[in-house]
Design a protein around this motif. Structure first.
Motif, short mmCIF file in Angstrom:
data_model
loop_
_atom_site.label_atom_id
_atom_site.label_comp_id
_atom_site.label_asym_id
_atom_site.label_seq_id
_atom_site.Cartn_x
_atom_site.Cartn_y
_atom_site.Cartn_z
N THR A 75 56.26 -20.67 53.51
CA THR A 75 55.96 -20.42 54.91
C THR A 75 55.36 -19.03 55.06
O THR A 75 55.83 -18.06 54.45
CB THR A 75 57.24 -20.53 55.77
N TYR A 76 54.30 -18.92 55.89
CA TYR A 76 53.59 -17.66 56.06
C TYR A 76 53.62 -17.22 57.51
O TYR A 76 53.50 -18.04 58.43
CB TYR A 76 52.13 -17.81 55.60
N ASP A 77 53.77 -15.92 57.70
CA ASP A 77 53.70 -15.31 59.03
C ASP A 77 53.35 -13.84 58.83
O ASP A 77 54.22 -13.00 58.63
CB ASP A 77 55.03 -15.48 59.77
N ARG A 78 52.06 -13.55 58.83
CA ARG A 78 51.63 -12.18 58.55
C ARG A 78 50.28 -11.90 59.18
O ARG A 78 49.57 -12.82 59.60
CB ARG A 78 51.55 -11.94 57.04
N ASP A 79 49.92 -10.62 59.21
CA ASP A 79 48.62 -10.23 59.73
C ASP A 79 47.51 -10.68 58.78
O ASP A 79 47.71 -10.73 57.56
CB ASP A 79 48.54 -8.71 59.88
N ILE A 80 46.37 -10.97 59.37
CA ILE A 80 45.21 -11.39 58.59
C ILE A 80 43.96 -11.01 59.37
O ILE A 80 44.04 -10.61 60.55
CB ILE A 80 45.25 -12.92 58.31
N LEU A 81 42.82 -11.09 58.76
CA LEU A 81 41.55 -10.89 59.46
C LEU A 81 40.69 -12.13 59.31
O LEU A 81 40.85 -12.90 58.37
CB LEU A 81 40.82 -9.66 58.92
N LEU A 82 39.79 -12.31 60.24
CA LEU A 82 38.79 -13.36 60.14
C LEU A 82 37.43 -12.77 60.47
O LEU A 82 37.30 -11.95 61.40
CB LEU A 82 39.08 -14.51 61.11
N VAL A 83 36.41 -13.17 59.74
CA VAL A 83 35.04 -12.81 60.09
C VAL A 83 34.62 -13.68 61.27
O VAL A 83 34.80 -14.91 61.24
CB VAL A 83 34.09 -13.00 58.90
N VAL A 84 34.09 -13.07 62.31
CA VAL A 84 33.75 -13.78 63.55
C VAL A 84 32.34 -13.42 63.97
O VAL A 84 31.71 -12.51 63.42
CB VAL A 84 34.74 -13.42 64.68
N GLU A 85 31.84 -14.14 64.96
CA GLU A 85 30.55 -13.80 65.55
C GLU A 85 30.67 -12.48 66.32
O GLU A 85 31.75 -12.15 66.82
CB GLU A 85 30.09 -14.91 66.51
N PRO A 86 29.57 -11.72 66.41
CA PRO A 86 29.66 -10.44 67.14
C PRO A 86 30.15 -10.65 68.56
O PRO A 86 29.67 -11.53 69.27
CB PRO A 86 28.21 -9.93 67.12
#
Length: 264
Positions: free
Chosen positions: A203-214
């Motif tokens: 099970t995961y629960d942590r900060d992450i990043l995603l590449v998104v549109e500007p």
């Protein structure tokens, strides 16, 4: 956009520099970026990696255990270890250059194709070349286009890979990374990664990043640096002190935590 021949050239070039550096030191010398490893441990590691992926691709394997089963014993003689590494690089390039890039093989990523292996092995060789250069204290230049591609790979695979079974909940914090020398830029959103893997039950629960549109508004922070410095930082091979950071430094500190977590 790098082509397969570009990646092949990078694997050859970075592997050659890696071997050159490690051939100049004592095998017991320590690796600053991998403090538990000696120079010979690093040499054996990349030989293992290249032999493993050569077997995966050459034999079109769907099971990683099958690739490990054919791994040779680690040579006890240093010259033999260096020779084995040269053979591993040759075997990897032979397999990659003679196999269609869309061929299905086992990978640990969401992309089960030879194309993933080609790209990833170029960056693996580059990062371990940096490790080897740190052993001898002699850093050489990094190709800006390869570094720019490495930034993208780090952001989308190392730090921002979101499995289908998971959920990403953005918290409104956004940032932008700009490679000054290549002109490439990536907008990211910070948030929470949650879910349970159906394969492992973890099970995961942590900060992450995603590449998104500007976004329509300016991001909370903007990070600018040459591609090589951004690439090294994202892969744990360079300090944040080489980056120019404008905007919300607290939001950037959260990005730094995600970067640190991703490289564990």
């Amino acid at each position: 956009m790098l082509t397969d021949p570009d990646y092949f050239a990078a694997i050859r070039r970075e592997s050659a520099r890696f071997a050159e550096c490690l051939g100049r030191v004592d095998g017991s010398d320590r690796v600053p970026t991998c403090p538990d490893w000696s120079a010979d441990d690093l040499l054996w590691h990349l030989a293992e990696v290249q032999l493993f992926w050569a077997a995966i691709v050459r034999e079109r394997l769907a099971d990683p255990d099958a690739a490990d089963a054919g791994k040779p014993e680690r040579p006890t003689d240093r010259d033999a270890l260096l020779a084995l590494f040269g053979d591993a690089t040759d075997a990897l390039l032979e397999a990659l250059s003679t196999t269609p890039r869309d061929t299905a093989v086992w990978t640990w990523s969401a992309d089960p194709r030879v194309a993933f292996v080609i790209r990833w092995q170029a960056h693996e060789a580059l990062m371990h070349r940096i490790d080897a250069e740190l052993v001898i204290g002699d850093r050489s230049a990094i190709d800006p286009q390869l570094a720019s591609d490495g930034i993208d790979a780090a952001l989308t695979i190392v730090h921002g890979d979101l499995p289908e079974w998971s959920t990403f909940t953005p918290d409104g914090a956004t940032g932008r990374l700009v490679a000054r020398d290549t002109g490439a830029a990536w907008d990211i959103a910070l948030g929470r990664f949650t879910g349970t893997s159906p394969n492992t039950g973890n099970t995961y629960d942590r900060d992450i990043l995603l590449v998104v549109e500007p976004p329509e508004v300016e991001p909370a922070f903007i990070v600018r640096a040459d591609a090589a410095d951004l690439d090294g930082w994202l892969w744990g091979r360079g300090p944040a002190t080489r980056l120019d950071i404008d905007g919300d430094h607290d939001a950037f500190a959260r990005l730094q935590q995600v970067v640190d977590l991703g490289m564990q």
